[in-house]
Design a protein around this motif. Structure first.
Motif, PDB file in Angstrom:
ATOM      1  N   GLU A   1     -12.450  -9.330   8.380  1.00 52.72           N
ATOM      2  CA  GLU A   1     -12.904  -8.389   7.364  1.00 52.72           C
ATOM      3  C   GLU A   1     -13.821  -9.086   6.356  1.00 52.72           C
ATOM      4  OE1 GLU A   1     -13.280  -4.664   6.335  1.00 52.72           O
ATOM      5  OE2 GLU A   1     -11.703  -5.203   7.775  1.00 52.72           O
TER       6      GLU A   1
ATOM      7  N   ASP B   1     -22.349  -7.696   4.843  1.00 46.92           N
ATOM      8  CA  ASP B   1     -22.825  -6.520   4.095  1.00 46.92           C
ATOM      9  C   ASP B   1     -23.479  -6.926   2.782  1.00 46.92           C
ATOM     10  OD1 ASP B   1     -21.878  -4.971   6.106  1.00 46.92           O
ATOM     11  OD2 ASP B   1     -19.997  -4.434   5.092  1.00 46.92           O
TER      12      ASP B   1
ATOM     13  N   LEU C   1     -12.194  -4.552   0.587  1.00 50.58           N
ATOM     14  CA  LEU C   1     -11.654  -4.297   1.922  1.00 50.58           C
ATOM     15  C   LEU C   1     -10.965  -5.537   2.488  1.00 50.58           C
ATOM     16  CD1 LEU C   1     -14.412  -2.101   3.588  1.00 50.58           C
ATOM     17  CD2 LEU C   1     -12.137  -1.403   2.837  1.00 50.58           C
TER      18      LEU C   1
ATOM     19  N   TRP D   1     -12.082   8.364  14.686  1.00 51.99           N
ATOM     20  CA  TRP D   1     -12.898   7.205  14.323  1.00 51.99           C
ATOM     21  C   TRP D   1     -14.348   7.407  14.738  1.00 51.99           C
ATOM     22  CZ3 TRP D   1     -12.579   3.747  10.852  1.00 51.99           C
ATOM     23  CH2 TRP D   1     -11.331   3.283  10.405  1.00 51.99           C
TER      24      TRP D   1
ATOM     25  N   VAL E   1     -17.427   7.282  11.781  1.00 47.11           N
ATOM     26  CA  VAL E   1     -18.581   6.374  11.790  1.00 47.11           C
ATOM     27  C   VAL E   1     -19.874   7.077  12.174  1.00 47.11           C
ATOM     28  CG1 VAL E   1     -17.095   4.422  12.352  1.00 47.11           C
ATOM     29  CG2 VAL E   1     -18.145   5.718  14.203  1.00 47.11           C
TER      30      VAL E   1
ATOM     31  N   LYS F   1     -18.174  14.255   9.371  1.00 51.82           N
ATOM     32  CA  LYS F   1     -17.354  13.439   8.476  1.00 51.82           C
ATOM     33  C   LYS F   1     -16.421  14.310   7.646  1.00 51.82           C
ATOM     34  CE  LYS F   1     -20.602   9.575   7.980  1.00 51.82           C
ATOM     35  NZ  LYS F   1     -21.376   8.762   7.021  1.00 51.82           N
TER      36      LYS F   1
ATOM     37  N   PRO G   1      -7.399   3.431   6.266  1.00 52.08           N
ATOM     38  CA  PRO G   1      -8.711   2.809   6.497  1.00 52.08           C
ATOM     39  C   PRO G   1      -9.821   3.816   6.753  1.00 52.08           C
ATOM     40  CG  PRO G   1      -7.002   1.620   7.684  1.00 52.08           C
ATOM     41  CD  PRO G   1      -6.361   2.844   7.140  1.00 52.08           C
TER      42      PRO G   1
ATOM     43  N   THR H   1     -13.099   4.412   4.277  1.00 48.99           N
ATOM     44  CA  THR H   1     -14.475   4.428   4.774  1.00 48.99           C
ATOM     45  C   THR H   1     -15.198   5.700   4.351  1.00 48.99           C
ATOM     46  OG1 THR H   1     -13.754   3.125   6.679  1.00 48.99           O
ATOM     47  CG2 THR H   1     -15.870   4.220   6.849  1.00 48.99           C
TER      48      THR H   1
ATOM     49  N   SER I   1     -16.146   5.771   0.598  1.00 53.96           N
ATOM     50  CA  SER I   1     -17.311   4.970   0.197  1.00 53.96           C
ATOM     51  C   SER I   1     -18.618   5.581   0.649  1.00 53.96           C
ATOM     52  CB  SER I   1     -17.169   3.559   0.778  1.00 53.96           C
ATOM     53  OG  SER I   1     -17.104   3.604   2.195  1.00 53.96           O
ATOM     54  N   ASP I   2     -18.573   6.779   1.238  1.00 51.70           N
ATOM     55  CA  ASP I   2     -19.803   7.439   1.683  1.00 51.70           C
ATOM     56  C   ASP I   2     -20.618   7.902   0.484  1.00 51.70           C
ATOM     57  OD1 ASP I   2     -21.402   9.943   2.852  1.00 51.70           O
ATOM     58  OD2 ASP I   2     -20.810   8.659   4.528  1.00 51.70           O
TER      59      ASP I   2
END
Length: 1185
Positions: free
Chosen positions: A28, A35, A170, A910, A914, A921, A946, A950, A953-954
């Protein structure tokens, strides 16, 4: 310089994670470094994870294709590993012994050469000192030994602190999850616990010397070795103490055993003396018996010489008796001789005692037999002085009864089991009671009754009469738990008494023997009734037994009514056939209406026993109606009995399965259609859905259960009526594709098979379109039925028949090749024609298609493909509305109720998380929200959170707000501290956004969880609302301020309703928050304002401390009086603040309006005096002013 320091700290963390094998956290951290664009610091992690030696490609591919291990293979591998481990332990032990030997030999050689090489060794030590020092300094980190628990805790907390400070959230969360054996939230107060610990460690390491470190390490090692030695000594001491206690216990046990053995020896000696004494006594008795036998012989010889003419008629009888006596005497003498021989050969004391007892018993039997024979001879002797006319009947009686003592006496003396205790056989009971009567009448004759004729029948009736008169008087004085022991006497009297009224009275006594008989007592009474019915016949059972039993049908006690129900099923066999389906059936019908549940259950059970005894079928429809009435009973026990026992009995008896199925299907649809619609608006979806009442819901549930119970009969009939016999015999009970192809030709009719997919599926689809979303239990019943159908009829039926029907029912295309042409129109008629029908199909039929048809164990891959197509490809269609998406999400929600599909659903989720599609989403967030109630904490922590992080954080606000609602659902269902901490961290990130929409979404999502979550999360929500209300609102838009205030007021009211807030939370957060909200009256709804004032009044309670805190918070001053003084105190401030326009309601009744010239300090002191009770009431205060 800062970049170098940051890089060094990051390298320290990377080294620690790799050395401690925290690979998930390291992975991670690699992603977060990439990133952030810090590729230089991620080089080592890249090399580590791309190194084939650590992660071989073949091993990764093997992990992807791992097979599922069965328990047998696991057990075999475990045994193999244990064998290898034993070999390794043996080799290790040999190696250690070799090492010890080598060390001993090396030490011996060093001692021999120590004196000779002392001086060179000193010089060598001096010369090589710098080299040794350099080696110690260059020693690797592994020389320090394994990490201890406290060292690992300090380093873990240090790495967590660094990751949070560096912004790797994270990675920090993954590290938090990976460290499962330590609580990283609490760092105990130790020398290593310092702020920004990793930088301090870094600087300390740079400023320290290697010599000091080596000295410290050596001291720590020495201390640890001393501790280990101390622990080993203590352990050895404990083992010695335990061994000592064990030895003492064994000594005590052996002492007690010795004493018991000595006592047993004394007892055996005493027993031997007693047996010897008993043997002498038996010898004396034996001699007495011999003398008595000799006297009897002499008496018989004397009586034979004095016989008169009457004795001539008795010669044959007496000669037979004398011969038998002589034979018995000879056998007795032989038995005595045998016993003497056995007695002389006895070697063991126990065998001797047993042999003596047998001899004694044999002698007693012989004596008893001789005494009986003596009585017989003595009873005959008075006949010598009377004439022949008076001896005709006695001689006949004697001849008839003489063999009886010889035959029955040994049985009665040696076999006591022939008593009258076994009452179930009434005939044996009566015969055993007749024998003593006949014997008494024939044998015990005296001089007074020789002249009269004896009548055994009259004497038997007299005995029965005495018994019948005495039983009603005896029964009340017998204990209730022992009254069943009177049943043989009562049955004998009922069976043999000539008077019907007396028999009725005794039968009444039989059924009222126990006031409230339990199950075992009812069983005993009913067994007695069945035995009695066998003996008395059909007429007496109908006229005497059944009326007395059925008098109890309206009895107050349900135990008596249970007897009636049992008699209907068990006594019906002993009455005429025409009585069974008339009188008995009407009684069962009356019992079905009984208010007691146990009586109705017994009625259902006994009706099932009664059906095979019905001679005709003319009462079939009445019985079927009773069965449906019992199946819809409000008691689950009655329903279970009706479905388990009565339903199969009716099918086997009536053989009318088709009629039952038609009635059942009409009941199912009628129960739902009779309910009122969800909405009265014509043409809407809600107007087609029904609001089910409790009774209708129960009836539907029972009807679907009954349909599932009938499925084996449906399948059996379909197989039996299959027109393709040759094919069906070769394929067993499953329908193959070849049979379906022949069926699709349409050349023959197969109604029993067509009913399933033409009538049954059609009715179930119609029912599914009537059920609202909340009726998951009924939908679950239908799903289980569909899964059972696919299991019974096979995969071919599922693929070619079931799947096309349901695909057409939701509007998709399907292949109808395996359907006969004559039913194509009916199958195609299931397709929805309007927009409302399409939405109803998605709401009602799609869940059944996913869970009941494609959810079959053999169709998991097809289900995954269909669901992926539905969620992924369908989300890209712009024509699909939001309502349609929510209906599909609801269908997926129902699929989530089956745990076996969770893994497949998470894989698809998942892919949606993504993806780049916004609607996909949002659908993923909605599905994650609805799946929460059906998973456990582990799945929520590893899969749901998790994915939500994710989505949170969009950049898209709609996606973010959808994830906030899902976080609230997680908080509502889980109280795990780790999950709550993750939710708090994420909610802080949402609140940092600062937007009004995010704030309202966070507050409302957490308010939903308030009644169910932990105290920590409630306090967190309250503290955040306090912080938000403390911040002044810069917006001038009243509507936005009102939305914000409404959300806060709803949260305050929900928190207050829980009543679990601590006193500190109320004082520090709740009351000040209410005051902050009351400062902006324009933004408050009047209802909210009134509710807040009530909460403020109730929570403050009128106490000085609480109200002073409220006043302080309301006026913006400190609660401590000492804070009034000083630079920041009230006296240090120059400005004058007026009292608030809307003071607290609790203070309005106690404080009067202050004068304008009063200072703020004086006003506060006045309020304080009033709160302490020193002030005056409002009227006196006004007068003084």
């Amino acid at each position: 310089m800062m970049d170098v320091e940051r890089s060094s700290l990051c390298n320290c963390v990377v080294n620690f994670l790799l050395e401690e094998n925290y690979l998930l956290t390291a992975f991670e951290l690699l992603h977060e470094l990439l990133d952030d664009g810090r590729d230089a610091q991620a080089i080592r992690l890249k090399e580590f994870f791309s190194d084939p030696s650590h992660f071989p490609p073949d091993q990764i591919s093997r992990y992807n294709s791992l097979r599922v291990l069965d328990p047998q293979s696991l057990l075999e591998e475990k045994e193999a590993i244990e064998e290898k481990l034993a070999l390794s332990d043996y080799e290790l032990r040999l190696a250690q012994e070799d090492i010890v030997k080598l060390k001993t030999e090396l030490q011996r050689k060093e001692d021999l050469t120590q004196d000779k090489s002392s001086e060179p060794s000193v010089s060598n030590h001096v010369n090589h000192a710098p080299e040794i020092h350099r080696q110690k300094r260059d020693a690797p980190f592994s020389d320090l030994g394994p990490l201890k628990a406290n060292e690992r805790k300090d380093l873990n907390c240090t790495v967590k602190e660094y990751l949070l400070i560096a912004g790797y959230r994270l990675t920090a969360m993954t590290f938090y999850e990976e460290v499962t054996d330590q609580n990283l939230d609490v760092w105990e107060n130790s020398p290593a616990s310092v702020p920004d610990a990793l930088r301090h460690y870094y600087y300390q390491y740079l400023s320290s010397t290697s010599e000091a470190a080596e000295e410290k390490i050596s001291m720590i090692r020495e201390n640890d070795s001393l501790k280990e030695a101390n622990e080993s000594l203590n352990h050895e001491k404990l083992c010695l103490m335990k061994n000592k206690e064990l030895a003492e216990g064994q000594i005590n046990a052996l002492t007690k055993s010795l004493e018991a053995t000595q006592k047993d020896l004394k007892d055996k000696e005493n027993l031997t003396q007693d047996l010897k004494q008993a043997l002498e006594n038996q010898r004396k008795e034996l001699n007495d018996c011999r003398a008595e036998i000799t006297s009897l012989k002499m008496h018989i010889e004397g009586s034979s010489s004095l016989q008169n003419p009457v004795a001539a008629n008795l010669d044959s009888t007496q000669s037979q008796a004398i011969e038998s006596y002589k034979e018995e005497i000879k056998s007795l003498q032989m038995e005595i001789e045998r016993l003497k021989a056995e007695k002389t050969n006895i070697s063991d004391l126990v065998d001797s005692s047993c042999g003596d007892k047998e001899a004694i018993q044999t002698e007693e039997k012989v004596v008893e037999m001789d005494e009986n024979r003596t009585q017989i001879s003595l009873h005959i002797e008075p006949a010598e002085v009377v004439d022949s006319n008076t001896l005709v009947m006695p001689v006949q009686t004697f001849d008839n009864s003489t063999p009886k003592p010889e035959e029955n006496l040994p049985e009665s003396s040696m076999n006591p089991s022939n008593s009258t205790d076994g009452f179930p056989d009434g005939r044996n009971l009566s015969q055993q009671e007749e024998k003593p009567l006949s014997e008494d009448s024939g044998l015990h004759l005296n001089s007074e009754n020789l002249g009269s004729e004896p009548v055994p029948e009259n004497m038997g009736l007299a005995t029965i009469q005495i018994l019948a008169d005495a039983l009603p008087k005896i029964v009340p004085y017998v204990l209730i738990n022992h009254r069943e022991e009177l049943l043989p006497l009562i049955m004998c009297a009922i069976e043999r008494h000539p008077d019907s009224s007396t028999r009725d009275s005794l039968t009444h006594t039989l059924f009222n023997l126990i006031k409230r008989p339990d199950e075992q007592q009812r069983r005993i009474i009913m067994d007695a009734c069945v035995s009695l019915a066998k003996n008395v016949g059909e007429m007496r059972t109908e006229t005497e037994l059944l009326p007395q039993c059925w008098e109890q049908i309206n009895h107050t006690y349900e135990e008596r009514r249970l007897l009636v129900a049992q008699s209907c099923g068990e006594l019906a066999e002993f009455v005429r056939p025409e009585i069974r389906d008339s009188l008995i059936l009407s009684i069962v019908q009356q019992l079905i209406e009984d208010p007691a549940t146990v009586v109705r259950e017994a009625a259902a059970h006994n009706l099932a026993l009664l059906l095979p005894l019905f001679p005709l079928m003319d009462k079939y429809f009445k019985v079927e109606e009773l069965m449906f009435q019992l199946a819809c009973d409000p008691s689950g026990v009655v329903v279970e009995t009706a479905l388990k026992e009565l339903l199969p009995a009716i099918i086997n008896w009536g053989n009318k399965l088709d009629h039952i199925l038609r009635v059942l299907l009409s009941h199912i649809l009628g129960s739902a259609q009779r309910c009122p619609p969800l909405s009265g608006v014509e043409g809407s979806v809600e107007s087609h859905l029904r609001v089910l009442g409790e009774q209708e819901r129960w009836n539907l549930d029972v009807s679907l259960r009954m349909l599932a119970k009938l499925l084996p009969f449906i399948h059996q009939k379909a197989i039996e009526t299959c027109p393709f016999s040759s094919v069906s015999e070769s394929n067993g009970t499953l329908l193959s594709s070849s049979i379906l192809e022949l069926y699709a030709g349409g050349h023959v009719e197969w109604p029993a098979f067509e009913w399933v997919h033409v009538d049954c599926f059609s009715g179930l689809l119609q029912l599914a379109c009537l059920l609202p979303q909340k009726e998951d239990n009924l939908r679950n019943r239908i799903t289980k039925f569909l899964l059972a159908v696919s299991e019974c009829f096979g995969d071919s039926y599922l693929i070619h028949i079931m799947l096309p029907v349901f695909l057409i029912a939701i509007g998709d295309d399907a292949d109808l090749t395996f359907f006969p042409p004559n039913i194509h129109s009916r199958i195609k008629g299931l397709r929805p024609r309007t927009a409302v029908a399409e939405r109803l199909a998605i709401l009602g039929v799609l869940p059944l298609l996913l869970a009941g048809v494609l959810g079959s164990p053999g169709k998991r891959q097809q289900l995954a493909d269909y669901l992926r197509k539905l969620l992924l490809e369908g989300a890209t269609k712009e024509s699909r509305s939001t309502t349609h998406n929510m209906d599909i999400v609801n269908a997926v929600r129902f699929l989530c109720t089956f745990e076996e599909h969770h893994g497949m659903i998470f894989n698809i989720l998942w892919e949606m998380v993504v993806s780049s599609n916004i609607e996909m989403k949002i659908s993923a967030a909605n599905i994650l929200k609805i799946i929460v109630p059906y998973i456990d904490a582990k799945v929520a922590s590893t899969h749901v959170l998790p994915a939500l992080i994710t989505l949170g954080s969009d950049q898209n606000l709609n996606v973010k707000y959808a994830s906030i609602d899902a976080f609230g659902a997680v908080a509502q269902h889980f109280k795990n501290d780790m999950i709550v901490d993750k939710i708090r961290v994420q909610m802080d990130a949402f609140l940092e956004d600062g937007s009004l929409e995010a704030t309202i979404a966070v507050v409302r999502s957490l308010v939903v969880a308030v009644p169910h979550t932990t105290e920590r999360l409630r306090d967190y929500l309250l503290s955040k609302i306090f912080q938000l209300t403390n911040t002044p609102v810069s917006s001038t838009d009243v509507m936005r301020r009102r939305q914000r205030a409404n959300a806060f007021c709803e949260a305050i009211r929900a928190l207050d309703a829980t009543a679990d807030l601590s006193a500190n939370s109320i004082r520090d957060f709740l009351l000040p928050t209410i005051q902050n909200l009351l400062k902006d009256p324009d933004a408050l709804d009047p209802a909210h304002k009134e509710a807040l004032e009530i909460i403020l009044k109730e929570r403050s309670g009128g106490t000085f401390e609480a109200l002073s805190k409220v006043v302080g918070a309301h006026l913006g001053i400190a609660s401590s009086v000492t804070s009034f003084f000083g630079e920041s105190g009230l006296l240090g401030k120059k400005e004058i603040t007026e009292l608030p326009t809307e003071p607290v309601e609790a203070l309005q009744s106690a404080a009067s309006p202050a004068a304008a010239e009063d200072t703020r300090f004086m006003r506060i002191m006045r309020v304080t005096d009033m709160l302490r009770g020193k002030g005056k009431n409002p009227e006196e205060t006004h007068q003084n002013q």
